[in-house]
Design a protein around this motif. Structure first.
Motif, PDB file in Angstrom:
ATOM      1  N   TYR A  70      -5.833   5.549  -6.485  1.00  0.00           N
ATOM      2  CA  TYR A  70      -6.928   6.403  -6.018  1.00  0.00           C
ATOM      3  C   TYR A  70      -6.385   7.789  -5.754  1.00  0.00           C
ATOM      4  O   TYR A  70      -5.407   7.942  -5.034  1.00  0.00           O
ATOM      5  N   GLU A  71      -7.035   8.787  -6.311  1.00  0.00           N
ATOM      6  CA  GLU A  71      -6.696  10.175  -6.033  1.00  0.00           C
ATOM      7  C   GLU A  71      -7.786  10.738  -5.147  1.00  0.00           C
ATOM      8  O   GLU A  71      -8.961  10.629  -5.458  1.00  0.00           O
ATOM      9  N   GLY A  72      -7.386  11.311  -4.031  1.00  0.00           N
ATOM     10  CA  GLY A  72      -8.348  11.858  -3.088  1.00  0.00           C
ATOM     11  C   GLY A  72      -8.589  10.904  -1.927  1.00  0.00           C
ATOM     12  O   GLY A  72      -8.060   9.800  -1.878  1.00  0.00           O
ATOM     13  N   MET A  73      -9.404  11.366  -1.010  1.00  0.00           N
ATOM     14  CA  MET A  73      -9.678  10.607   0.205  1.00  0.00           C
ATOM     15  C   MET A  73     -10.496   9.355  -0.089  1.00  0.00           C
ATOM     16  O   MET A  73     -11.431   9.386  -0.868  1.00  0.00           O
ATOM     17  N   VAL A 112       0.888  -1.156   0.000  1.00  0.00           N
ATOM     18  CA  VAL A 112       0.000   0.000   0.000  1.00  0.00           C
ATOM     19  C   VAL A 112       0.929   1.209   0.000  1.00  0.00           C
ATOM     20  O   VAL A 112       1.720   1.384   0.926  1.00  0.00           O
ATOM     21  N   LEU A 113       0.864   2.005  -1.053  1.00  0.00           N
ATOM     22  CA  LEU A 113       1.682   3.208  -1.178  1.00  0.00           C
ATOM     23  C   LEU A 113       0.755   4.408  -1.095  1.00  0.00           C
ATOM     24  O   LEU A 113      -0.163   4.541  -1.903  1.00  0.00           O
ATOM     25  N   ASN A 114       0.981   5.258  -0.092  1.00  0.00           N
ATOM     26  CA  ASN A 114       0.112   6.414   0.125  1.00  0.00           C
ATOM     27  C   ASN A 114       0.968   7.666   0.259  1.00  0.00           C
ATOM     28  O   ASN A 114       1.936   7.680   1.014  1.00  0.00           O
ATOM     29  N   PHE A 115       0.601   8.708  -0.489  1.00  0.00           N
ATOM     30  CA  PHE A 115       1.257  10.010  -0.387  1.00  0.00           C
ATOM     31  C   PHE A 115       0.361  10.924   0.445  1.00  0.00           C
ATOM     32  O   PHE A 115      -0.833  11.031   0.165  1.00  0.00           O
ATOM     33  N   TRP A 116       0.930  11.595   1.448  1.00  0.00           N
ATOM     34  CA  TRP A 116       0.145  12.393   2.384  1.00  0.00           C
ATOM     35  C   TRP A 116       0.999  13.534   2.946  1.00  0.00           C
ATOM     36  O   TRP A 116       2.203  13.595   2.728  1.00  0.00           O
ATOM     37  N   ALA A 117       0.365  14.396   3.732  1.00  0.00           N
ATOM     38  CA  ALA A 117       1.058  15.433   4.503  1.00  0.00           C
ATOM     39  C   ALA A 117       0.219  15.741   5.735  1.00  0.00           C
ATOM     40  O   ALA A 117      -1.003  15.606   5.726  1.00  0.00           O
ATOM     41  N   PRO A 158      -7.955  15.902   4.211  1.00  0.00           N
ATOM     42  CA  PRO A 158      -8.370  14.561   3.772  1.00  0.00           C
ATOM     43  C   PRO A 158      -7.366  13.480   4.187  1.00  0.00           C
ATOM     44  O   PRO A 158      -7.756  12.361   4.524  1.00  0.00           O
ATOM     45  N   CYS A 159      -6.077  13.834   4.182  1.00  0.00           N
ATOM     46  CA  CYS A 159      -5.046  12.881   4.628  1.00  0.00           C
ATOM     47  C   CYS A 159      -5.250  12.568   6.114  1.00  0.00           C
ATOM     48  O   CYS A 159      -5.184  11.407   6.535  1.00  0.00           O
ATOM     49  N   GLN A 160      -5.501  13.607   6.891  1.00  0.00           N
ATOM     50  CA  GLN A 160      -5.737  13.431   8.325  1.00  0.00           C
ATOM     51  C   GLN A 160      -6.931  12.514   8.561  1.00  0.00           C
ATOM     52  O   GLN A 160      -6.908  11.676   9.465  1.00  0.00           O
ATOM     53  N   ILE A 216      -2.990  15.464  -2.967  1.00  0.00           N
ATOM     54  CA  ILE A 216      -2.967  14.400  -1.963  1.00  0.00           C
ATOM     55  C   ILE A 216      -4.279  14.406  -1.204  1.00  0.00           C
ATOM     56  O   ILE A 216      -4.960  15.433  -1.173  1.00  0.00           O
ATOM     57  N   PRO A 217      -4.630  13.275  -0.612  1.00  0.00           N
ATOM     58  CA  PRO A 217      -3.917  12.008  -0.624  1.00  0.00           C
ATOM     59  C   PRO A 217      -4.015  11.315  -1.982  1.00  0.00           C
ATOM     60  O   PRO A 217      -4.932  11.569  -2.761  1.00  0.00           O
ATOM     61  N   GLN A 218      -3.037  10.457  -2.222  1.00  0.00           N
ATOM     62  CA  GLN A 218      -3.023   9.633  -3.422  1.00  0.00           C
ATOM     63  C   GLN A 218      -2.482   8.274  -3.010  1.00  0.00           C
ATOM     64  O   GLN A 218      -1.460   8.186  -2.342  1.00  0.00           O
ATOM     65  N   SER A 219      -3.200   7.212  -3.398  1.00  0.00           N
ATOM     66  CA  SER A 219      -2.847   5.863  -2.960  1.00  0.00           C
ATOM     67  C   SER A 219      -2.720   4.907  -4.132  1.00  0.00           C
ATOM     68  O   SER A 219      -3.490   4.988  -5.086  1.00  0.00           O
TER      69      SER A 219
END
Length: 184
Positions: free
Chosen positions: A167-170, A74-79, A84-86, A151-154
């Motif tokens: 997936y782009e977005g929450m 599972v690769l997830n880009f966040w900040a 939405p990442c939170q 982000i998020p992007q998974s």
């Protein structure tokens, strides 16, 4: 009369430039969609190997995505500043606890976006007691390789290194779980 003709020629040239830009944009979008399979909005039947990338862990040690071959990822880009990442993080924590022995979680913080630093990300993770593996894209190279623009992007990658969904977005927890089960 000459100025009217100049105006018409200028308008035609502008229209030509705009049409060319639209065509170029569509070609770029089509190439991007071919390069990475989409998530729910239209999964591609094309098999695309996940591009390799390098990120660092909390101790500054580098890890290559290709080193995880043989295990689903599972690769997830966040900040930490991203609402939405939170919102996704508690679900990813729960799924990490459920599937962490079968799936490698690569949670990549986007250092450098909106004053995001390794320290702000670490503080966010500690504050919420998240234990999934967090990595840091300190120079933006991983995000660049994956074309992350929001982000998020998974990405859900099978054990052979093939991207099965993007997936782009929450995402909702049920979507995450379904995507994880599809790569097991």
């Amino acid at each position: 009369m000459k100025s009217k003709r100049k105006g018409i020629v200028s308008a035609l040239l502008l229209a030509g430039v705009l049409l060319g830009a639209v065509f170029a944009y569509r070609q770029l979008v089509n190439r991007t969609n071919r390069d990475m399979p989409a998530g729910e909005s239209g999964a591609s039947s094309q098999k695309q190997t996940a591009p390799d990338m390098t990120v660092t862990d909390g101790d500054g040690k580098t890890i290559r995505l290709s080193s995880l071959r043989g295990k689903p990822v599972v690769l997830n880009f966040w900040a930490s500043w991203c609402p939405p990442c939170q919102s996704e993080m508690p679900d990813y924590q729960s799924l990490y606890q459920q599937f962490g022995d079968k799936v490698a979680f690569v949670m990549v913080d986007m250092v450098g976006t909106r004053d995001e630093t390794v320290n702000t990300a670490k503080a966010f993770l500690a504050q919420h007691a998240y234990t999934f593996p967090a990595y840091f894209d300190t120079i933006g190279s991983a995000a660049n390789i994956y074309g992350v623009q929001s982000i998020p992007q998974s990405y859900y990658i099978d054990k052979s290194g093939v991207v099965r969904s993007k997936y782009e977005g929450m995402m909702q927890k049920t979507q995450m779980e379904t995507a994880i089960r599809s790569i097991l």
